[in-house]
Scaffold this active site. Structure first.
Site, PDB file in Angstrom:
ATOM      1  CB  CYS A   3      -0.901  -0.012   1.228  1.00 51.08           C
ATOM      2  SG  CYS A   3      -1.955  -1.462   1.341  1.00 51.08           S
ATOM      3  CB  ALA A   4       3.569   1.863  -2.371  1.00 51.20           C
ATOM      4  CB  ALA A   5       0.183   5.934  -3.112  1.00 51.20           C
ATOM      5  N   GLY A  23       4.387   7.028  -1.128  1.00 49.25           N
ATOM      6  CA  GLY A  23       5.759   6.555  -1.291  1.00 49.25           C
ATOM      7  C   GLY A  23       6.714   6.891  -0.158  1.00 49.25           C
ATOM      8  N   GLY A  24       6.189   7.378   0.959  1.00 48.30           N
ATOM      9  CA  GLY A  24       7.063   7.742   2.090  1.00 48.30           C
ATOM     10  C   GLY A  24       7.894   6.561   2.563  1.00 48.30           C
ATOM     11  CE  LYS A  25       4.732   4.102   7.067  1.00 47.57           C
ATOM     12  NZ  LYS A  25       3.691   5.014   6.527  1.00 47.57           N
ATOM     13  CB  CYS A  30      -1.326   6.033  10.539  1.00 50.70           C
ATOM     14  SG  CYS A  30      -2.492   6.238   9.192  1.00 50.70           S
ATOM     15  CG  ASP A  51      -1.671   2.881  -3.465  1.00 53.19           C
ATOM     16  OD1 ASP A  51      -1.192   3.014  -2.320  1.00 53.19           O
ATOM     17  OD2 ASP A  51      -2.847   3.227  -3.760  1.00 53.19           O
ATOM     18  CG  ASP A 102       1.534   2.303   5.762  1.00 52.60           C
ATOM     19  OD1 ASP A 102       0.854   2.281   6.809  1.00 52.60           O
ATOM     20  OD2 ASP A 102       2.054   3.339   5.315  1.00 52.60           O
TER      21      ASP A 102
HETATM   22  C1  SAM Z   1      -1.706   4.625   4.711  1.00 56.71           C
HETATM   23  S1  SAM Z   1      -1.681   4.899   3.008  1.00 56.71           S
HETATM   24  C2  SAM Z   1      -0.047   4.366   2.602  1.00 56.71           C
HETATM   25  C3  SAM Z   1       1.039   5.368   2.919  1.00 56.71           C
HETATM   26  C4  SAM Z   1       2.366   4.952   2.318  1.00 56.71           C
HETATM   27  N1  SAM Z   1       2.764   3.634   2.751  1.00 56.71           N
HETATM   28  C5  SAM Z   1       3.468   5.926   2.675  1.00 56.71           C
HETATM   29  O1  SAM Z   1       4.211   5.691   3.598  1.00 56.71           O
HETATM   30  O2  SAM Z   1       3.574   6.944   1.994  1.00 56.71           O
HETATM   31  C6  SAM Z   1      -2.624   3.575   2.431  1.00 56.71           C
HETATM   32  C7  SAM Z   1      -2.592   3.376   0.921  1.00 56.71           C
HETATM   33  O3  SAM Z   1      -3.241   2.149   0.649  1.00 56.71           O
HETATM   34  C8  SAM Z   1      -3.847   2.260  -0.614  1.00 56.71           C
HETATM   35  N2  SAM Z   1      -4.830   1.144  -0.687  1.00 56.71           N
HETATM   36  C9  SAM Z   1      -6.055   1.071  -0.139  1.00 56.71           C
HETATM   37  N3  SAM Z   1      -6.610  -0.130  -0.388  1.00 56.71           N
HETATM   38  C10 SAM Z   1      -5.695  -0.830  -1.109  1.00 56.71           C
HETATM   39  C11 SAM Z   1      -5.667  -2.123  -1.686  1.00 56.71           C
HETATM   40  N4  SAM Z   1      -6.705  -2.936  -1.548  1.00 56.71           N
HETATM   41  N5  SAM Z   1      -4.575  -2.497  -2.366  1.00 56.71           N
HETATM   42  C12 SAM Z   1      -3.516  -1.667  -2.504  1.00 56.71           C
HETATM   43  N6  SAM Z   1      -3.487  -0.424  -1.994  1.00 56.71           N
HETATM   44  C13 SAM Z   1      -4.554  -0.014  -1.291  1.00 56.71           C
HETATM   45  C14 SAM Z   1      -4.422   3.645  -0.638  1.00 56.71           C
HETATM   46  O4  SAM Z   1      -4.614   4.084  -1.960  1.00 56.71           O
HETATM   47  C15 SAM Z   1      -3.320   4.424   0.099  1.00 56.71           C
HETATM   48  O5  SAM Z   1      -2.442   4.999  -0.826  1.00 56.71           O
END
Ligand code: SAM
Length: 450
Positions: A257-259, A261-263, A377, A279, A324
């Site tokens: 769940c990358a966007a 992209g912080g982690k 979070c 993502d 994440d």
């Molecule tokens: C908490 S944010 C991630 C923050 C990211 N890891 C960072 O550090 O920048 C959760 C992310 O999960 C994505 N997401 C939600 N459901 C998902 C799924 N079923 N599969 C993949 N990504 C998903 C969302 O679009 C969102 O970008």
């Protein structure tokens, strides 16, 4: 530099965004829309003021709605209600003289359908608030939602889950967030960068291994080294995730769940790995690409649903996986103040189901002996310990490793790593025990039996 719009117009725009928030829409998105509406362009010089009016109202949303209930004989329609909340938030904060604020709000009301009647109603109620301020505030704050500016169900849930800490968690959600940066250890040392910061006349303090919190926020592109890829914006708690996953050179890693992209970028700063950044939101994935580009890093970015690996997995197992997961954001309210008003009582349980589904679906993509770090979070147990308990029940080849966190140094690790020196870590509450301030998170590290 353009001229600012009259205050009445700024109030109208902020109220429109607040009306959208009350209807369940993200305040950030609503503001972006309000500020770019084609019908009547808002002068750029007013954008910051409108955002400020709206965010202040959002932070005081529990209080101003309770005040409105006390002031109004019957509930007004959505548009005047929002205008009244925006005005009350200004008056509560004593941002400008009451007389000016009331006059401008009355002006703004005249432009609404039913203007003359509405301007009379707003004039009367706001002036009454000005006269009876202390009594009305004291009465309103007897309601927990007004006292804490959080939904009542949220307060109850935190109180049950964290009987010793719930008040400090609520207070943390209402506090201003510092601008916290991650210094790219591939390009510079934290102390060297702090020297450059000092030379630029700015002050900051170290709040983690690579984390620096600035004393005063500034536009990030003005920071020394920003354009050279020395820095990323990331909370100190969020900066624990990548070291806890402990990436090693040569490994294949999935950030599920990358966007934005912080982690992902942090993992790539720590080791030379083959990273798949997945993502489900293709537009948000562009932000991952942008961050990778600015930092000079490379990953394979994939749009796909983490709960459906058959759609995107090439069958090559991952050595490590970071999950994440999407969550209520209950640990990061100071950075996302509107999240509390957008969530509903059943959301922690609903999100826990999604988190559980994602974990179960990804587990087969991890190699035997591999490591998975589950992060949210959130500080609601439904999204942390409860998800973990269900997952471990269903997955006999998974075991949980103990994690530690040292508040003094801001470092964290697993028990199998060298030099355990902190206290047990699972839920990191957003209440700092030292000056090393951070958001709230849940971390659990799982290993797959070989
Ligand atoms: C908490 S944010 C991630 C923050 C990211 N890891 C960072 O550090 O920048 C959760 C992310 O999960 C994505 N997401 C939600 N459901 C998902 C799924 N079923 N599969 C993949 N990504 C998903 C969302 O679009 C969102 O970008």
């Amino acid at each position: 530099m353009s001229q600012r719009a009259p205050l009445a117009q700024e109030l109208t725009r902020a109220a429109r965004a607040i009306e959208a928030l009350a209807a369940g829409r993200s305040l950030q998105v609503a503001l972006d829309r309000v500020l770019t509406e084609a019908d009547a362009a808002v002068p750029p010089a007013s954008h910051a003021a409108i955002r400020d009016l709206a965010w202040r109202t959002c932070r005081e949303f529990g209080l101003v709605r309770e005040l409105a209930r006390l002031l109004n004989a019957r509930p007004p329609a959505a548009a005047p209600a929002a205008l009244q909340w925006v005005a009350l938030a200004q008056m509560v904060g004593r941002v400008r003289p009451d007389a000016v604020l009331v006059d401008e709000t009355v002006q703004a009301a005249r432009a609404l359908p039913g203007g003359p009647a509405l301007s009379g109603f707003l004039n009367a109620t706001l002036r009454r608030f000005g006269r009876e301020r202390e009594l009305l505030l004291a009465t309103a704050r007897r309601a927990p939602e007004a006292r804490w500016n959080h939904p009542a169900w949220w307060i109850t849930r935190l109180r049950e889950a964290w009987p010793q800490d719930w008040e400090r968690i609520l207070a943390a959600g209402n506090a201003p967030a510092p601008l916290t940066l991650r210094v790219n250890r591939r390009r510079t040392m934290v102390d060297d960068w702090l020297g450059r910061l000092d030379a630029a006349g700015l002050a900051g303090r170290r709040v983690g291994a690579q984390a620096v919190a600035l004393d005063c926020a500034v536009p990030v592109h003005t920071l020394p080294g920003w354009s050279e890829g020395l820095l990323s914006v990331q909370d100190a708690g969020a900066q624990l995730a990548a070291p806890l996953l402990d990436p090693q050179d040569g490994e294949r890693i999935l950030d599920a769940c990358a966007a934005p992209g912080g982690k992902s970028t942090h993992l790539l700063e720590l080791a030379d790995v083959e990273l798949v950044a997945l993502d489900s939101d293709a537009a948000r994935l562009d932000q991952v690409r942008e961050n990778l580009g600015r930092l000079g890093l490379k990953a394979h970015c994939l749009a796909g649903d983490a709960a459906q690996p058959a759609q995107w997995w090439d069958g090559r197992p991952f050595d490590r996986i970071l999950v994440d997961a999407p969550c209520t954001a209950s640990g990061i309210l100071r950075r996302r103040p509107d999240a509390r008003w957008l969530r509903r009582r059943g959301d922690p349980a609903t999100l826990a189901q999604r988190q559980q589904t994602i974990l179960q679906a990804l587990w087969p993509t991890l190699r035997p002996g591999g490591t998975l770090l589950y992060v949210t979070c959130s500080v609601f147990p439904e999204e942390g310990e409860w998800v973990l308990a269900h997952f471990l029940d269903a997955q006999p080849d998974a075991f949980r490793e103990s994690l530690w966190f040292d508040p003094a140094s801001g470092a964290a690790g697993a028990d199998d790593s060298d030099g355990r020196c902190g206290k047990p870590l699972a839920t990191l509450l957003p209440v700092a025990e030292t000056a090393r301030d951070h958001d709230g998170f849940f971390f659990a590290r799982l290993r797959k039996r070989s």
